[in-house]
Design a protein around this motif. Sequence first.
Motif, short mmCIF file in Angstrom:
data_model
loop_
_atom_site.label_atom_id
_atom_site.label_comp_id
_atom_site.label_asym_id
_atom_site.label_seq_id
_atom_site.Cartn_x
_atom_site.Cartn_y
_atom_site.Cartn_z
N ASP A 31 0.84 -1.20 0.00
CA ASP A 31 0.00 0.00 0.00
C ASP A 31 0.88 1.25 0.00
OD1 ASP A 31 0.89 0.44 2.62
OD2 ASP A 31 -0.88 -0.50 3.51
N GLN A 32 0.23 2.39 -0.17
CA GLN A 32 0.95 3.65 -0.33
C GLN A 32 1.71 4.03 0.93
OE1 GLN A 32 -1.21 6.09 -2.85
NE2 GLN A 32 0.25 7.76 -2.94
N ALA A 33 1.15 3.70 2.09
CA ALA A 33 1.81 4.03 3.36
C ALA A 33 3.15 3.31 3.48
CB ALA A 33 0.90 3.68 4.53
N ALA A 34 3.17 2.04 3.09
CA ALA A 34 4.41 1.26 3.15
C ALA A 34 5.45 1.81 2.18
CB ALA A 34 4.13 -0.20 2.85
N LEU A 35 5.00 2.26 1.01
CA LEU A 35 5.92 2.86 0.05
C LEU A 35 6.53 4.14 0.60
CD1 LEU A 35 3.89 2.41 -3.27
CD2 LEU A 35 5.90 1.11 -2.55
N ALA A 36 5.71 4.96 1.23
CA ALA A 36 6.19 6.22 1.81
C ALA A 36 7.21 5.94 2.91
CB ALA A 36 5.02 7.02 2.36
N GLU A 37 6.96 4.93 3.72
CA GLU A 37 7.88 4.57 4.80
C GLU A 37 9.23 4.11 4.24
OE1 GLU A 37 8.06 1.48 8.61
OE2 GLU A 37 6.18 1.79 7.51
N ALA A 38 9.19 3.43 3.08
CA ALA A 38 10.43 2.94 2.45
C ALA A 38 11.12 4.01 1.61
CB ALA A 38 10.11 1.73 1.59
N GLY A 39 10.53 5.20 1.51
CA GLY A 39 11.11 6.26 0.71
C GLY A 39 10.97 6.06 -0.78
N VAL A 40 9.99 5.24 -1.19
CA VAL A 40 9.73 4.98 -2.60
C VAL A 40 8.55 5.83 -3.06
CG1 VAL A 40 8.99 3.25 -4.27
CG2 VAL A 40 10.66 2.65 -2.52
N VAL A 41 8.71 6.51 -4.20
CA VAL A 41 7.67 7.42 -4.71
C VAL A 41 6.85 6.72 -5.78
CG1 VAL A 41 7.22 9.61 -5.86
CG2 VAL A 41 9.12 9.42 -4.24
N PRO A 42 5.53 6.56 -5.56
CA PRO A 42 4.67 5.96 -6.59
C PRO A 42 4.17 7.03 -7.56
CG PRO A 42 3.42 6.27 -4.57
CD PRO A 42 4.80 6.83 -4.31
N ALA A 43 4.69 7.04 -8.79
CA ALA A 43 4.27 8.03 -9.78
C ALA A 43 2.98 7.60 -10.45
CB ALA A 43 5.36 8.23 -10.82
N VAL A 44 2.81 6.28 -10.65
CA VAL A 44 1.60 5.71 -11.23
C VAL A 44 1.22 4.50 -10.39
CG1 VAL A 44 0.61 4.55 -13.25
CG2 VAL A 44 2.14 6.49 -13.58
N MET A 45 -0.08 4.37 -10.10
CA MET A 45 -0.55 3.29 -9.23
C MET A 45 -1.75 2.58 -9.84
SD MET A 45 1.15 3.06 -6.22
CE MET A 45 0.03 2.69 -4.86
N ASP A 46 -1.61 1.29 -10.14
CA ASP A 46 -2.73 0.41 -10.48
C ASP A 46 -3.64 0.99 -11.57
OD1 ASP A 46 -1.92 -1.46 -8.53
OD2 ASP A 46 -2.92 -0.30 -6.97
N VAL A 47 -3.05 1.42 -12.67
CA VAL A 47 -3.84 1.99 -13.77
C VAL A 47 -4.18 0.91 -14.79
CG1 VAL A 47 -3.79 3.57 -15.74
CG2 VAL A 47 -2.92 4.32 -13.51
N SER A 48 -5.46 0.81 -15.09
CA SER A 48 -5.94 -0.08 -16.15
C SER A 48 -6.84 0.72 -17.08
CB SER A 48 -6.74 -1.25 -15.56
OG SER A 48 -5.92 -2.08 -14.76
N LEU A 49 -6.57 0.65 -18.37
CA LEU A 49 -7.41 1.34 -19.36
C LEU A 49 -7.20 0.70 -20.72
CD1 LEU A 49 -5.28 3.36 -21.04
CD2 LEU A 49 -5.52 4.71 -18.97
N GLU A 50 -8.11 1.01 -21.63
CA GLU A 50 -8.06 0.45 -22.98
C GLU A 50 -8.40 1.56 -23.97
OE1 GLU A 50 -10.04 -3.44 -25.20
OE2 GLU A 50 -9.80 -3.40 -23.01
#
Length: 343
Positions: A31-50
């Motif tokens: 989840d985003q909280a765990a990423l923030a704690e690890a210092g990792v920046v999520p630029a795109v998250m779980d995008v699905s499109l057609e």
Amino acid sequence: MPESILACRDVAKLFGAKPERFVRDGRLAVDQAALAEAGVVPAVMDVSLEIGRGETFVIMGLSGSGKSTLVRCLSGLLAPTAGEVMFEGRDLARISEGELIKIRRHQMGMVFQSFALLPHLSVLRNVSFPLEVQGRPKAECEARAREMVKLVGLNGREDRFPRELSGGQQQRVGIARSLAVGPDLWFLDEPFSALDPLIRREMQDEVLRLQGLLKKTIIFITHDFEEAVRVADRIAIMKDGRVVQIGSAEELVLSPATDYVRAFTRDAPRAKILTARSVMAPAGGATDFAGQIDAGQRIASFAHDVESSDRPFAVVENGALLGVVDRIAMIDVLVGRERKAAA
């Protein structure tokens, strides 16, 4: 929707130390909280499109929403950390680098906000440059470049250098260059945001004209909802790296999925977006009409006639009566809802 040319499934792009540690079976598993704690920046998250072939698909959001990063994943410029990008049924992450380069050189075109012209080359040479990279014969490169220069209305300026052109003319060179290879997929990343408003509108008209002629599949990036309305078949709105809603401009204005989408579309020019179908009321047996309006007509095109008439107008589709529209119905949609929201 027409046949799909490009699709992405659960795409995520992370920046930071060893982002792949958060991926399981090709999918993001944190989840985003765990990423923030690890210092990792999520630029795109779980995008699905057609995206359908021949569609103009707009991706929009405020600065930092992830739209440009997503486009770089869709075009193969960036490899997603998780998920997959499918171009004509092929996963871009599973093909060789040589195949990916071939796809990007022959089937994709890109236009950037910065124009990215080569200052030491003439207009003609700038346009022919991607063809030269492909190793095509010189005569073929020049003939195709001249054709593209004429297409964007710059014939007579083939020998000029970028510094001798206006901003709008420079962007036309960028458009001509991106079209020279005959791409199936055309990426426009905020191409007009650096231009003055009048030139910007002129360039929007140019994209619409070219799309009418060439029927390309266009992925257009912008932060301007009015610009999106002018060019889009469908619009995806992004926030914090996620796509929060996809739909036509009319759907986004009438049925916003979140408060963010509602705020994003609040000042949208409703008369230019909404159709007679959106404002019509049941006919209720009425037969005395001032005239007929096609269900797909924008309000701006018939507002004056309706406002000046005491009788309703019939809303029709393929000759069938769908409903009626009158002054009260228009005011309710164009003014009434906004007043209620303000109250």
